[in-house]
Design an enzyme around this catalytic site. Structure first.
Site, mmCIF file in Angstrom:
data_model
loop_
_atom_site.group_PDB
_atom_site.id
_atom_site.type_symbol
_atom_site.label_atom_id
_atom_site.label_comp_id
_atom_site.label_asym_id
_atom_site.label_seq_id
_atom_site.Cartn_x
_atom_site.Cartn_y
_atom_site.Cartn_z
ATOM 1 N N HIS A 1 -0.574 11.971 -3.548
ATOM 2 C CA HIS A 1 -0.829 10.803 -3.233
ATOM 3 C C HIS A 1 -1.984 9.909 -3.799
ATOM 4 C CE1 HIS A 1 -0.725 9.783 0.615
ATOM 5 N NE2 HIS A 1 -0.750 8.219 0.474
ATOM 6 N N ASP A 2 -3.151 10.445 -2.977
ATOM 7 C CA ASP A 2 -4.327 9.448 -3.200
ATOM 8 C C ASP A 2 -4.932 9.906 -4.049
ATOM 9 O OD1 ASP A 2 -3.600 7.856 -0.876
ATOM 10 O OD2 ASP A 2 -4.768 8.986 0.169
ATOM 11 N N ARG B 1 2.347 13.223 10.525
ATOM 12 C CA ARG B 1 1.331 13.040 9.694
ATOM 13 C C ARG B 1 0.417 11.759 9.802
ATOM 14 N NH1 ARG B 1 -0.762 9.790 5.649
ATOM 15 N NH2 ARG B 1 -1.754 10.381 3.640
ATOM 16 N N ASP C 1 -1.198 8.878 10.288
ATOM 17 C CA ASP C 1 -2.376 8.568 8.817
ATOM 18 C C ASP C 1 -3.649 7.439 9.619
ATOM 19 O OD1 ASP C 1 -2.119 7.601 6.064
ATOM 20 O OD2 ASP C 1 -2.080 5.017 7.160
ATOM 21 N N HIS D 1 -3.234 0.751 12.219
ATOM 22 C CA HIS D 1 -2.767 -0.603 11.715
ATOM 23 C C HIS D 1 -1.223 -0.602 11.196
ATOM 24 C CE1 HIS D 1 -3.971 0.983 7.685
ATOM 25 N NE2 HIS D 1 -3.030 1.369 7.157
ATOM 26 N N GLN E 1 -2.752 -5.514 6.426
ATOM 27 C CA GLN E 1 -2.674 -4.024 6.860
ATOM 28 C C GLN E 1 -4.050 -4.230 8.377
ATOM 29 O OE1 GLN E 1 -3.865 -1.286 3.650
ATOM 30 N NE2 GLN E 1 -1.737 0.137 4.256
ATOM 31 N N GLU F 1 -4.449 12.682 9.592
ATOM 32 C CA GLU F 1 -4.713 12.495 7.835
ATOM 33 C C GLU F 1 -6.460 12.905 7.997
ATOM 34 O OE1 GLU F 1 -5.736 10.288 4.316
ATOM 35 O OE2 GLU F 1 -4.197 9.494 6.353
ATOM 36 N N ASP G 1 0.627 -1.348 -0.044
ATOM 37 C CA ASP G 1 -0.111 0.205 -0.275
ATOM 38 C C ASP G 1 0.611 1.095 0.609
ATOM 39 O OD1 ASP G 1 -2.374 1.931 0.148
ATOM 40 O OD2 ASP G 1 -2.415 1.691 1.948
ATOM 41 N N ARG H 1 -3.148 3.977 -8.323
ATOM 42 C CA ARG H 1 -3.189 5.315 -7.450
ATOM 43 C C ARG H 1 -1.829 6.206 -8.073
ATOM 44 N NH1 ARG H 1 -4.105 4.988 -1.563
ATOM 45 N NH2 ARG H 1 -3.943 2.465 -1.846
HETATM 46 C C1 GLC Z 1 -4.134 6.641 4.212
HETATM 47 C C2 GLC Z 1 -2.988 7.261 3.336
HETATM 48 C C3 GLC Z 1 -3.591 5.981 2.141
HETATM 49 C C4 GLC Z 1 -3.599 4.591 2.593
HETATM 50 C C5 GLC Z 1 -4.268 4.940 3.347
HETATM 51 C C6 GLC Z 1 -4.432 3.390 5.176
HETATM 52 O O1 GLC Z 1 -5.221 7.170 3.708
HETATM 53 O O2 GLC Z 1 -3.386 7.834 2.714
HETATM 54 O O3 GLC Z 1 -2.760 5.949 0.910
HETATM 55 O O4 GLC Z 1 -3.907 3.745 1.580
HETATM 56 O O5 GLC Z 1 -3.766 5.592 5.123
HETATM 57 O O6 GLC Z 1 -2.825 3.183 5.325
#
Ligand code: GLC
Length: 670
Positions: free
Chosen positions: A420-421, A307, A309, A205, A277, A351, A162, A545
């Site tokens: 990046h998403d 960041r 996540d 995770h 994950q 995020e 991922d 992506r």
């Molecule tokens: C966040 C990341 C993404 C990832 C997800 C799971 O949203 O930006 O790229 O797939 O977390 O970790």
């Protein structure tokens, strides 16, 4: 040294004590022992600073700790253990980082300064390895970068991971990128240039291969309850009835059958994202303490911004979407307060790609403000910019931005155009209805538009995670390709290329001046297009992506100062955005912009003023045609000067200002 502890306050007459009183009482009980240990670990002078820091912030951690684990655990005992972790981290903190702590405690609003400007990149795509990264820092300094987000770089699992968001070890760097020592060297090189290092903390995770997960599977009591597994489908089905799917096409549902779970009996393990994950169970305080250990350890390597996540997912509750639960905020506040006791130079960035009403609380904007994350992605603004571009209309942006609750003055947005998403269309039905469109049909239109399904669209995006059942989808594609530059280049149509560049710079003109830390996504400064080389890598091919995670093209970047090239045309304008931004104290964080109605529905207009500055007004015209705006609303009878414009000073026509098609203008009081 610490003054002797004063006697505990008597209980309040009603018998109910405030959170502050409870924290004070805990301090009375814990501080004598902590003081002895702190002096031993830090010496008398540093211990005094440390203990003061702990005492000042204790209520910010005690309240959340009791809310999360007060029953049945013993909060004093948990708090004492957490404070020991924090003290150990403070004692191990390198001298240079302690000096940074001191500077940041003097200047706590450092991340709100108008000089703040971010850049985001993948190490391998930007420089190859961490060892090679310092050689590329001139590029960042030239742009004015003060904040660098390096995409996931901790050791991921083998195979699909991922994009690095499946971490197998928080204390090691992905060997393909280098070592932890290299990361420390990079952090130091960045600090020397006044650039803060940001990395991802993937805390919802771990990878299934992480030692915690292995230990849990093996029945090691140290990891008991770190993850969740159910024996049959009863609970997973009940939860899934209300949980929206994140990756419906290849990872449907939120649970994965793991035969080795539950002592070999098998179990459905909670996996919100991909099957590899595994969601940590933060209802278990041991998980929180373990994560605190990892955060403070990484902070001591020189990370300044974490960041955070996917934090909305960290707490689960039956019958809900299992996102944005109140406990998530307690958890983040707890980790935040504790981390900053050891490393006050560190800030958290949320995020949280969620609806606007759910977003502001991640910045501590609750009924009673609480310190939580200092920064959060302004996902709403990002989505609304793209929506405005597609519709050539700023009404939805104006309506939705005006409806957002203010954020605490100690926090700031991170304003961005592309990440990046995929782009998920977080447009609420309510906001859409306010301008007379349906939420669902608008989101559908945006997908079709950016996937290039309309003749009028020159976008080259692709649908991500199309859900056949609901008709929902999100969009992948590089900013330049979504702005039409790729299609225009293919056609050899230079007018269309110019229009594409104007769109790209228009979006960034808002990101750079709306208020907050603007983020440049690697390659956008030279209009890098979609990159389909990911299709050659079987572990990446199914995830489109990767099309907007290109390799940096250093040959193209070498043309950035040549105004006759595409790169030169884009770079010069992006560079100016940063240069002028740095001269404008009105763009400092800590105050909110107000979105104006300046007489045109196609122009987004906003005003900012910092208490220490004059006023600022930004204009962004999403129409390809010139639009007239009301001069008095914008420039207040001429007291504001044009400080930057896509096309120089605006023409005045019948008392109105003419904003060129796809043009922008920044006005400011001297
Ligand atoms: C966040 C990341 C993404 C990832 C997800 C799971 O949203 O930006 O790229 O797939 O977390 O970790």
């Amino acid at each position: 040294m610490q003054p002797p502890p004063r006697p505990a306050d008597p209980p309040a007459p009603t018998g109910r004590r405030s959170a502050g009183q409870l924290a004070d009482e805990a301090w009375q009980r814990l501080s004598p022992g902590l003081a002895v240990d702190a002096v031993a670990a830090l010496g008398a002078d540093e211990a005094e600073v440390f203990l003061t820091r702990v005492q000042v912030a204790l209520a910010d951690v005690h309240g959340p700790l009791v809310a999360l684990y007060g029953d049945p655990a013993d909060p004093d005992q948990l708090l004492a253990r957490a404070l020991r972790t924090v003290l150990a981290a403070a004692a191990e903190r390198p001298a240079e980082l302690r000096r940074l702590d001191r500077r940041r405690e003097i200047d706590p609003g450092w991340f709100q300064h108008e000089r703040m400007q971010g850049y985001v990149c993948y190490v391998d795509h930007f420089s190859g390895t961490l060892g090679e990264l310092p050689d590329r820092l001139d590029h960042l300094s030239e742009l004015g970068t003060t904040y660098l987000h390096l995409m996931p770089l901790l050791r991921p699992r083998e195979g699909e991971n991922d994009g690095g968001y499946a971490v197998a070890d928080y204390r090691q760097v992905d060997p393909r990128l280098g070592t932890m020592a290299d990361l420390e060297t990079v952090a130091a090189a960045l600090r020397e240039r006044g650039i803060s290092l940001c990395i991802d903390l993937v805390l919802n995770h771990t990878a299934a291969e992480h030692p915690w997960a292995r230990g849990w599977l093996a029945g090691d009591p140290a990891y008991a309850g770190f993850y969740t597994a159910f024996p049959d489908r009863a609970m997973p089905d009940a939860y899934e009835a209300t949980i929206p799917e994140v990756f419906p096409d290849r990872a449907p549902g939120s649970f994965t059958w793991v035969p080795e779970a539950r002592g070999g009996a098998g179990g459905w393990v909670w996996t919100t994202f991909w099957s590899y994950q595994w969601d940590l169970d933060y209802a278990n305080p041991e998980v929180t303490l373990a994560m605190l250990g990892e955060i403070t350890w990484l902070a001591n390597r020189g990370v300044e911004v974490f960041r955070m996540d996917a934090i909305p997912f960290m707490w689960k509750r039956m019958g809900t979407s299992c996102q944005n639960q109140p406990e998530v905020h307690d958890l983040v506040q707890l980790l935040h307060g504790l981390t900053r006791m050891a490393a006050p130079a560190v800030v958290f960035k949320a995020e949280a790609i969620v609806a606007p009403d759910d977003l502001v609380p991640y910045l501590g904007g609750h009924e009673r403000e609480r310190p939580e994350c200092e920064l959060a992605y302004h996902n709403q603004l990002m989505v609304l910019l793209w929506s405005s571009l597609a519709t050539q209309d700023a009404r939805l942006a104006r309506t939705a931005l005006r409806r957002m609750r203010p954020i605490p003055s100690r926090a700031s947005w991170v304003t961005y155009v592309r990440g990046h998403d995929d782009i998920g269309w977080a447009v609420t039905d309510e906001d859409a209805a306010a301008i007379g469109v349906g939420g669902h049909s608008h989101r559908r239109f945006l997908n079709d538009f950016f996937a290039g399904h309309y003749p009028a669209s020159s976008s080259r995006g692709a649908l991500f995670q199309e859900n056949a059942l609901t008709g929902d989808a999100r969009i992948s594609g590089s900013a330049a390709s979504l702005c039409g530059i790729e299609a225009a280049l293919e056609r050899g149509d230079d007018d269309a290329v110019e229009a594409g560049i104007r769109r790209l710079v228009l979006l960034y003109s808002v990101a750079f001046a709306y208020g907050g830390v603007p983020l440049l996504y690697m390659g956008d400064e030279i209009a890098l297009l979609n990159d389909d080389r990911y299709l050659e890598d079987p572990s990446r091919a199914p995830d489109n992506r990767w099309m907007h995670r290109p390799l940096m093209d250093w040959t193209a970047a070498g043309r950035r100062h040549d105004p006759t090239t595409l790169e030169g045309r884009v770079y010069a304008r992006m560079f100016r955005l940063g240069q002028v931004r740095r001269s404008l104290p009105a763009l400092r964080g800590g105050t909110e912009p107000s979105v104006l109605h300046a007489g045109s529905d196609r122009v987004l207009a906003w005003r900012r003023r910092h208490p220490r500055s004059g006023a600022f007004v930004g204009l962004a015209n999403f129409s390809p045609d010139p639009e007239v705006v009301d001069a008095d609303t914008v420039t207040g009878f001429g007291t504001l000067d044009l400080v930057l414009g896509s096309d120089g000073p605006l023409r005045v026509e019948h008392g109105g200002l003419v904003v060129p098609g796809l043009g922008f203008a920044w006005y400011a009081e001297p």
